[in-house]
Design an enzyme around this catalytic site. Structure first.
Site, PDB file in Angstrom:
ATOM      1  N   LYS A  10      62.609  35.253  21.269  1.00 10.89           N
ATOM      2  CA  LYS A  10      63.070  36.719  21.138  1.00 10.89           C
ATOM      3  C   LYS A  10      63.689  37.268  22.401  1.00 10.89           C
ATOM      4  CE  LYS A  10      59.739  37.803  17.634  1.00 10.89           C
ATOM      5  NZ  LYS A  10      58.673  38.783  17.320  1.00 10.89           N
ATOM      6  N   TYR A  50      64.420  39.848   8.829  1.00 13.04           N
ATOM      7  CA  TYR A  50      63.156  40.378   8.539  1.00 13.04           C
ATOM      8  C   TYR A  50      63.185  41.277   7.478  1.00 13.04           C
ATOM      9  CZ  TYR A  50      61.609  39.295  13.268  1.00 13.04           C
ATOM     10  OH  TYR A  50      61.345  38.395  14.278  1.00 13.04           O
ATOM     11  N   PHE A  58      57.215  49.570  10.918  1.00 12.97           N
ATOM     12  CA  PHE A  58      57.619  48.946  12.337  1.00 12.97           C
ATOM     13  C   PHE A  58      59.094  48.355  12.069  1.00 12.97           C
ATOM     14  CE2 PHE A  58      54.659  45.947  10.554  1.00 12.97           C
ATOM     15  CZ  PHE A  58      55.603  44.745  10.394  1.00 12.97           C
ATOM     16  N   ARG A  86      53.287  27.059  14.466  1.00 16.27           N
ATOM     17  CA  ARG A  86      52.649  28.268  14.173  1.00 16.27           C
ATOM     18  C   ARG A  86      51.237  28.280  15.111  1.00 16.27           C
ATOM     19  NH1 ARG A  86      54.857  33.224  11.763  1.00 16.27           N
ATOM     20  NH2 ARG A  86      52.667  33.673  11.033  1.00 16.27           N
ATOM     21  N   THR A  92      49.933  36.447  16.090  1.00 17.47           N
ATOM     22  CA  THR A  92      51.034  37.751  16.217  1.00 17.47           C
ATOM     23  C   THR A  92      50.071  38.602  16.922  1.00 17.47           C
ATOM     24  OG1 THR A  92      52.114  37.275  14.278  1.00 17.47           O
ATOM     25  CG2 THR A  92      52.351  39.529  15.013  1.00 17.47           C
ATOM     26  N   ARG A 103      52.115  32.799  22.890  1.00 12.03           N
ATOM     27  CA  ARG A 103      51.710  34.033  23.130  1.00 12.03           C
ATOM     28  C   ARG A 103      50.433  34.392  23.848  1.00 12.03           C
ATOM     29  NH1 ARG A 103      52.871  34.927  16.532  1.00 12.03           N
ATOM     30  NH2 ARG A 103      55.129  35.578  16.622  1.00 12.03           N
ATOM     31  N   ASN A 113      56.608  39.804  21.568  1.00 15.26           N
ATOM     32  CA  ASN A 113      55.499  38.816  21.349  1.00 15.26           C
ATOM     33  C   ASN A 113      56.439  37.513  21.545  1.00 15.26           C
ATOM     34  OD1 ASN A 113      56.792  38.862  18.931  1.00 15.26           O
ATOM     35  ND2 ASN A 113      54.919  38.628  18.059  1.00 15.26           N
ATOM     36  N   HIS A 116      59.240  33.841  17.652  1.00 15.25           N
ATOM     37  CA  HIS A 116      59.095  33.806  16.326  1.00 15.25           C
ATOM     38  C   HIS A 116      59.132  32.374  15.739  1.00 15.25           C
ATOM     39  CE1 HIS A 116      59.742  34.699  12.029  1.00 15.25           C
ATOM     40  NE2 HIS A 116      60.826  33.876  12.179  1.00 15.25           N
ATOM     41  N   GLU A 127      65.446  30.637   6.752  1.00 18.65           N
ATOM     42  CA  GLU A 127      65.591  31.161   8.184  1.00 18.65           C
ATOM     43  C   GLU A 127      66.627  30.383   8.588  1.00 18.65           C
ATOM     44  OE1 GLU A 127      61.829  31.928   9.939  1.00 18.65           O
ATOM     45  OE2 GLU A 127      61.557  33.718   8.596  1.00 18.65           O
TER      46      GLU A 127
HETATM   47  P1  CMP Z   1      57.467  37.595  14.074  1.00 20.43           P
HETATM   48  O1  CMP Z   1      56.479  36.492  13.640  1.00 20.43           O
HETATM   49  O2  CMP Z   1      58.864  37.605  14.331  1.00 20.43           O
HETATM   50  O3  CMP Z   1      57.506  38.373  12.440  1.00 20.43           O
HETATM   51  C1  CMP Z   1      57.557  39.694  11.915  1.00 20.43           C
HETATM   52  C2  CMP Z   1      57.203  40.603  13.531  1.00 20.43           C
HETATM   53  O4  CMP Z   1      56.948  41.962  13.166  1.00 20.43           O
HETATM   54  C3  CMP Z   1      56.124  40.196  14.235  1.00 20.43           C
HETATM   55  O5  CMP Z   1      56.693  38.725  14.860  1.00 20.43           O
HETATM   56  C4  CMP Z   1      56.000  41.085  15.142  1.00 20.43           C
HETATM   57  O6  CMP Z   1      56.722  41.037  16.340  1.00 20.43           O
HETATM   58  C5  CMP Z   1      56.397  42.375  14.172  1.00 20.43           C
HETATM   59  N1  CMP Z   1      55.221  43.112  13.873  1.00 20.43           N
HETATM   60  C6  CMP Z   1      54.262  42.918  13.024  1.00 20.43           C
HETATM   61  N2  CMP Z   1      53.251  43.840  12.965  1.00 20.43           N
HETATM   62  C7  CMP Z   1      53.894  45.063  13.920  1.00 20.43           C
HETATM   63  C8  CMP Z   1      53.273  46.104  14.061  1.00 20.43           C
HETATM   64  N3  CMP Z   1      52.307  46.579  13.626  1.00 20.43           N
HETATM   65  N4  CMP Z   1      54.024  46.995  15.122  1.00 20.43           N
HETATM   66  C9  CMP Z   1      55.305  46.407  15.446  1.00 20.43           C
HETATM   67  N5  CMP Z   1      55.737  45.125  15.185  1.00 20.43           N
HETATM   68  C10 CMP Z   1      54.988  44.207  14.363  1.00 20.43           C
END
Ligand code: CMP
Length: 144
Positions: A10, A50, A58, A86, A92, A103, A113, A116, A127
């Site tokens: 990212k 997304y 969010f 993963r 996450t 992470r 984070n 992805h 994807e």
């Molecule tokens: P990712 O694995 O890219 O897929 C979905 C993304 O949503 C996740 O990583 C987070 O970066 C984001 N995400 C999930 N939950 C939240 C949250 N509560 N607030 C902000 N971002 C979020």
């Protein structure tokens, strides 16, 4: 059985200079990089990527963040690669991401984070097709 997943460093990971570190971890594990590109994600692509989070509070922040700078998108392949990658990413929620994971070693924020990766083989297929044409994905000759 050959499997593929989609991985994206990212904007925060690229800006912090973590691309090499992340690629090294996948290579050392024995995974293959089958495709890779740096790009700035468009608004349309961000919303498609997304789409499953479109109704979440969010979502606007997530889309805004993913467009905020260059990302590095990859197709990674290997046995059991979707759950394996993963597990290498870590959870996450940074409260649950163990040291030793990407992470767990480099992220402290749920939104920013670093990386992805697809959460299922179906997501991986979707994807990968959003980011790559089939002609951009390399095939390795292999002995296994
Ligand atoms: P990712 O694995 O890219 O897929 C979905 C993304 O949503 C996740 O990583 C987070 O970066 C984001 N995400 C999930 N939950 C939240 C949250 N509560 N607030 C902000 N971002 C979020």
């Amino acid at each position: 059985e050959l499997e593929r997943t989609f991985v994206m460093v990212k904007p925060d990971g690229v800006q912090r200079g973590l691309v090499g570190e992340i690629i090294s971890r996948f290579e050392r594990r024995g995974l293959k990089i089958a495709a890779m590109k740096m790009l700035v994600v468009s608004d349309e692509l961000a919303k498609q990527h997304y789409a499953e989070h479109a109704s979440k509070p969010f979502f606007p922040g997530l889309v805004g963040f993913i467009k905020s700078g260059p990302v590095v998108a990859m197709v990674v392949e290997g046995k059991n690669v979707v759950p394996l990658v993963r597990s290498m990413l870590g959870a996450t929620n940074p409260a649950n991401s163990n040291p030793g994971t990407i992470r767990g070693d480099f992220a402290l924020d749920t939104g920013r984070n670093v990386i992805h990766a697809s959460d299922s083989p179906e997501s991986a297929k979707r994807e990968i097709s959003l980011y790559f044409n089939t002609s951009e994905i390399a095939t390795y000759s292999r002995i296994d």
